[in-house]
Design a protein around this motif. Structure first.
Motif, short mmCIF file in Angstrom:
data_model
loop_
_atom_site.label_atom_id
_atom_site.label_comp_id
_atom_site.label_asym_id
_atom_site.label_seq_id
_atom_site.Cartn_x
_atom_site.Cartn_y
_atom_site.Cartn_z
N LEU A 15 0.81 -1.21 0.00
CA LEU A 15 0.00 0.00 0.00
C LEU A 15 0.84 1.26 0.00
O LEU A 15 0.42 2.31 -0.45
N SER A 296 -8.73 7.49 -6.43
CA SER A 296 -9.49 6.99 -5.29
C SER A 296 -9.03 7.74 -4.04
O SER A 296 -7.96 8.33 -4.00
N GLU A 297 -9.84 7.67 -3.00
CA GLU A 297 -9.60 8.48 -1.82
C GLU A 297 -8.49 7.88 -0.95
O GLU A 297 -8.50 6.69 -0.65
N ARG A 298 -7.55 8.71 -0.57
CA ARG A 298 -6.44 8.29 0.27
C ARG A 298 -6.01 9.46 1.15
O ARG A 298 -5.89 10.59 0.68
N THR A 300 -2.82 10.42 3.86
CA THR A 300 -1.51 10.01 4.32
C THR A 300 -1.02 10.97 5.39
O THR A 300 -1.07 12.19 5.20
N ARG A 346 -10.65 0.77 3.02
CA ARG A 346 -10.38 -0.27 2.02
C ARG A 346 -9.03 -0.93 2.29
O ARG A 346 -8.81 -2.09 1.97
N ASP A 367 -6.56 4.14 2.71
CA ASP A 367 -7.40 4.17 1.51
C ASP A 367 -8.85 3.92 1.92
O ASP A 367 -9.14 2.94 2.63
N THR A 368 -9.76 4.78 1.46
CA THR A 368 -11.15 4.68 1.87
C THR A 368 -12.09 4.81 0.67
O THR A 368 -11.69 5.20 -0.42
N TRP A 373 -13.23 9.19 4.36
CA TRP A 373 -11.85 9.38 4.81
C TRP A 373 -11.73 9.61 6.31
O TRP A 373 -10.78 9.17 6.95
N GLY A 479 -8.01 12.46 -3.87
CA GLY A 479 -9.29 11.83 -4.17
C GLY A 479 -10.01 12.56 -5.28
O GLY A 479 -9.48 13.50 -5.90
N ASN A 658 -14.05 2.38 -8.21
CA ASN A 658 -12.79 2.93 -8.70
C ASN A 658 -12.55 2.60 -10.16
O ASN A 658 -12.01 3.41 -10.92
#
Length: 950
Positions: A15, A296-298, A300, A346, A367-368, A373, A479, A658
């Motif tokens: 990931l 896609s939504e992330r 960090t 996710r 990751d969502t 998020w 995202g 996605n």
């Protein structure tokens, strides 16, 4: 070719790979003491005795190994210690441009002749002949299909030409400039833009983010031959070069050949590497938001710390082992949460990676689903805080130790049959990362001597030592839509996570619940086919087994399971019947969830999930002799008692979200998702359906659609490798052979297998949402199925001829495309179905010229006569591939796979080499004339949304 950077050490989960793609080991700072010639000279780790190390008087180093896997072949690599970090501000892209020029003329090899020379000797461009440029190194590679002294001489001659004899004529530079710019153009898109923003946010003062190996259009577009030559002369010197040769040659032969070709290369002083910049450990509490419809939504969370100077020693390997276990436990906890039917995210990952030699970064990546998020970040951060505060359980440590021990035991068991690539990579890691190449046996011995001292407390301490505390982190969102509440909401979510309680983690317990499938099956037929010696066994319940013992990969067994069904189950009325088959394994087994299985099977080489092929549900796995019985038990349970759990349905729908968001985000994805419908006139079996149709799928429907095939469909198992044949037959008898009776035959011949190619001809436009300068031209023709062996092989040869022809024209002569090529496919299931295609990724403005070039190239082949040298350059690599097909278990498995239901495949293979030699220029020309009339092609033009029809 551009090679992405990778971390020097590997404690990171997959990931994190995208986030840390630019965090490779960096250039070495000027040491206070002279650096040893090899890292192992300053280490207590003994180098692998399979490798031989040397240095010529001019300063060039070399690593050699005699290795017989695959037999009668060799691999050659030239590693130059120069990459994009060696470039000045006005030289961005020069290292990569020089790599391209290595194929475009030198003192003894005229421009354009290097690839032709290698093709005549059986090497295919791209597959056997290639190069790659990274931030710090340029690597040239040749894979020799024969351990022929003359071929080795040619390979080393060409490497020497690259090292000291390149021509850099202005005409050649100008012609190659277009190819380099086309590669640059093809690399643009949402992923690169996201990476650039991420690097700028995390490392604003680091040099590497402004030294992408591909360079800049301005620098590459303005590069002149003299400047490129100056860069090459400054960095291509013996002291910065290492030659690696691994193959089926005596060491004395290799050493003599290396000396003969490189000893007279004159030593020179190398130009020093540019300053690599700085990271900012004190930088904190910054937030970055980046949106793109395809992302896609992330979220960090990161903190940066100083670089840890840890040379490769026994003590540091032990330290890193402890860290590896710690990171793996945290990420295992995240994985368990992501597999719930209502998961908070996710996926999530925690890890630390180097930023060259200027720092290190610790990251929490979450990751969502879109809009989720906040829940994902709060949960992941709370779980991480709990782990770092409370530590780990002995059971968690034991699970990771079991996996590591098995990996090391497997490597030690196959040490004597390691493929060339394994030894080559260990040699290159020594050169590029100062990682001592140790033998697999010594690695296992060190682990066994240390493993009993590993405790949860020591693991936690080592993890805390390396991981930078995520206090006041740098938080980045990516995202499709900006987070509600923006930066303030993100900061608040992180603060909330610091006070959120989470339930204690409870490890999985118990034992694998499968092993008794009933009375073992009896063998009713057992014979050995004569051509390849494959043993063909049939059990009373109808299950077929095809096995062949090989010594090609010690202790390794490869298996392919085929169950009647596959894509043929789908119909026009039910076109998505098999769409969820790849999710079956995610749903676990009747007695165990997938998450439970991961723990219960820890320390064992067991894997596998079904996929849908044309006429069968299939899986291919590799295991070991000791785990074969358990592997078979798992696969038998997957077929006879799949779990169909809801968490896999959730994952499938997330994936669909996605997928559809990216369906036309790039020219490649837009074409791939439209092509089936175009060529079939919208036949729903081959046409992408509406997103709602995929989201409506569930396991209840899948069970209804494929349950009968799993319960009754014919089964055939191909198994090859280091197996005991009698023990294998007994193990199959206790598992698949013990199942209730199966259908005797695959239904391939009893079902209608019609697939119609569209009557439409001429251009069809597909629109994409990527960069406006990107386009694809693809011409597709209908051919036929593979029932005629000679015609099928002729089309394979024609494919390679056309690929070479369009590379000569569209790539080399015109400079319009980086990788044009052709493809041919003939079905062994769909009657009369086959396609032939030629394709190139080009600039939008070059679509008309590319279409014209394709038509001209194809028309010339039809008109003939075809150049005998062109045919030879295509035939020689194809013949060599046939010669080497059975030098690895993969080739043997392809033969054993369906040996009983498709015996003609073996007959065709054994006669293919002679048949290929008998195919004439007239045969090739006739096939081109029969199928490739330019006016009968479907021309798929993939264009940006706003581009007019060309």
């Amino acid at each position: 070719m551009i090679l992405p950077a990778s971390p020097r050490r590997a404690p990171l989960v997959l990931l994190l790979a995208a986030l840390l793609a630019g965090c490779a080991q960096g250039p070495h700072p000027s040491p206070a003491a002279p650096k040893p010639e090899w890292a192992f000279l300053a280490s207590d780790l003994a180098p692998d005795p399979a490798l031989h190390f040397g240095k010529l008087a001019n300063g060039m180093r070399y690593v050699l190994a005699h290795n017989g896997t695959p037999a009668g072949t060799a691999s050659v690599r030239l590693v130059i210690d120069a990459g994009s970090l060696d470039e000045g501000k006005d030289e961005r892209g020069f290292a990569h441009f020089v790599e391209h020029m290595a194929f475009n003329g030198s003192t003894h090899v005229p421009e354009g002749e290097m690839i032709r020379l290698l093709e005549r000797k059986g090497l295919a461009f791209g597959a056997d002949t290639n190069a790659q440029t990274s931030f710090e190194h340029t690597i040239y590679q040749l894979d020799l299909p024969r351990a022929d002294p003359a071929l080795l001489d040619t390979a080393l001659m060409l490497m020497r030409e690259t090292a000291s004899e390149l021509s850099f004529t202005p005409g050649a530079v100008e012609r190659e400039r277009g190819v380099v710019l086309s590669e640059m153009r093809d690399g643009k898109g949402y992923q690169l833009a996201n990476w650039e923003d991420q690097a700028k946010f995390l490392y604003p003062r680091a040099t590497y983010r402004n030294r992408m190996p591909i360079g800049t259009a301005q620098a590459v577009g303005g590069a002149r031959a003299q400047a490129l030559r100056a860069f090459w002369q400054a960095h291509y010197v013996p002291a910065k070069a290492t030659l690696v040769v691994v193959g089926d040659f005596p060491l004395a032969t290799l050493e003599q050949a290396v000396s003969g070709h490189f000893a007279d290369w004159h030593a020179a002083t190398a130009r020093a590497r540019s300053d690599q910049g700085k990271v900012e450990p004190k930088r904190r509490d910054h937030i970055d938001i980046w949106t793109d419809p395809a992302l896609s939504e992330r979220v960090t969370a990161s903190r940066i710390g100083p670089w840890l100077d840890e040379p490769d020693t026994i003590a540091n390997r032990r330290r890193n082992l402890l860290r590896q276990i710690g990171y793996a436990i945290v990420n295992r906890r995240f994985q368990s949460l992501s597999r719930r039917s209502d998961p908070p995210f996710r996926g999530a990952g925690f890890g630390t990676g180097e930023v060259f030699h200027i720092g290190r970064t610790t990251n929490l990546v979450v990751d969502t689903e879109d809009g989720k998020w906040q829940r994902g970040l709060v949960t992941a951060a709370a779980v991480l805080r709990q782990a770092l505060n409370d530590g780990f359980t002995p059971a968690e440590v034991s699970e990771q130790l079991a996996n590591i021990r098995t990996s090391l035991e497997n490597a030690a068991a196959e040490a004597d049959t390691r493929p060339h690539g394994t030894l080559v990579q260990s040699a290159i890691a020594l050169v590029t990362d100062d990682k001592v190449p140790t033998s697999p046996q010594s690695g296992l011995a060190r682990f066994n001597a240390y493993a009993d001292t590993i405790t949860p407390e020591r693991v936690l301490a080592a993890l805390r030592e390396e991981a930078v505390p995520l206090d006041h982190p740098l938080i980045r969102f990516q995202g499709r839509h900006a987070p509600e509440g923006g930066a303030r909401a993100m900061a608040a979510a992180w603060d909330e996570a610091q006070h959120t309680a989470t339930a204690p983690f409870t490890p999985v317990t118990g034992q694998f619940g499968y092993g008794d499938f009933g009375r073992p099956g009896t063998v009713v037929s057992d014979h050995r086919e004569p051509l390849l010696g494959i043993r063909e066994v049939r059990f009373a319940n109808g299950v077929r087994l095809n096995l062949r013992h090989t010594d090609l990969d010690r202790d390794r067994i490869s298996l392919r399971l085929s169950i009647d069904g596959g894509d043929l189950v789908a119909t026009r009325a039910n076109p998505l019947a098999v769409e969820m088959v790849p999710m079956l394994a995610q749903g676990g087994l009747g007695k165990h969830s997938q998450d439970e299985l991961q723990t219960l099977l820890a320390g064992h080489s067991v894997s596998g999930g079904l996929a849908s092929d044309d006429d069968a549900f299939v899986t291919t796995v590799t295991t070991t002799r000791r785990d074969l019985a358990l592997q078979l038990s798992y696969l038998t349970a997957l077929v006879s008692d799949p779990g169909y759990r809801p968490e896999a349905e959730v994952l499938f729908r997330e994936n669909m979200t996605n997928f559809f968001a990216r369906r036309d985000a790039t020219p490649q994805s837009a074409m791939a998702n439209a092509l089936g419908g175009i060529l079939s006139d919208g036949d729903p079996r081959f046409t992408l359906q509406d997103e709602a149709a995929y989201r409506a799928l569930n396991f209840a429907r899948l069970r209804s659609d494929i349950g009968d095939r799993l319960a009754h469909g014919a089964i055939e198992i191909g198994l090859v490798g280091d197996c005991d044949e009698e023990a294998t037959i007994a193990a199959i008898g206790r598992t698949f052979g013990a199942l209730p009776p199966r259908e005797a035959e695959f239904r391939t011949d009893s079902l209608p297998h019609e697939r119609r190619f569209t009557d439409r001809r001429g251009p069809v436009v597909v629109r994409h949402k990527g960069p406006a300068e990107q386009a694809i031209v693809r011409m597709v023709w209908p051919t036929t199925d593979d029932s005629d062996a000679r015609l099928s092989l002729t089309l394979d040869l024609l494919q390679d001829i056309v690929t070479i022809a369009v590379q000569d024209t569209v790539r080399e002569a015109m400079g319009k495309s980086y990788s044009p090529g052709a493809s041919s496919s003939q079905s062994d299931v769909w009657r009369h179905w086959g396609t032939f295609a030629v394709q190139a990724s080009v600039a939008t403005g070059d679509v008309p010229a590319t279409r014209a070039a394709f038509r001209k190239t194809i028309a010339a082949l039809i008109a003939g006569p075809i150049d005998p040298d062109l045919i030879n350059r295509a035939r020689a690599p194809l013949a060599q591939r046939l010669d080497n097909a059975l030098k690895g278990n993969g080739g043997w498995l392809a033969m054993a796979d369906r040996a009983q239901s498709r015996p003609h495949d073996i007959e065709r293979f054994t006669g293919a080499k002679a048949m290929l030699a008998g195919i004439t220029a007239h045969d090739v020309q006739a096939a081109a004339a029969r199928f490739l009339d330019p006016d009968r092609a479907v021309e798929v033009l993939v264009l940006p949304q706003a581009a007019p029809f060309p």
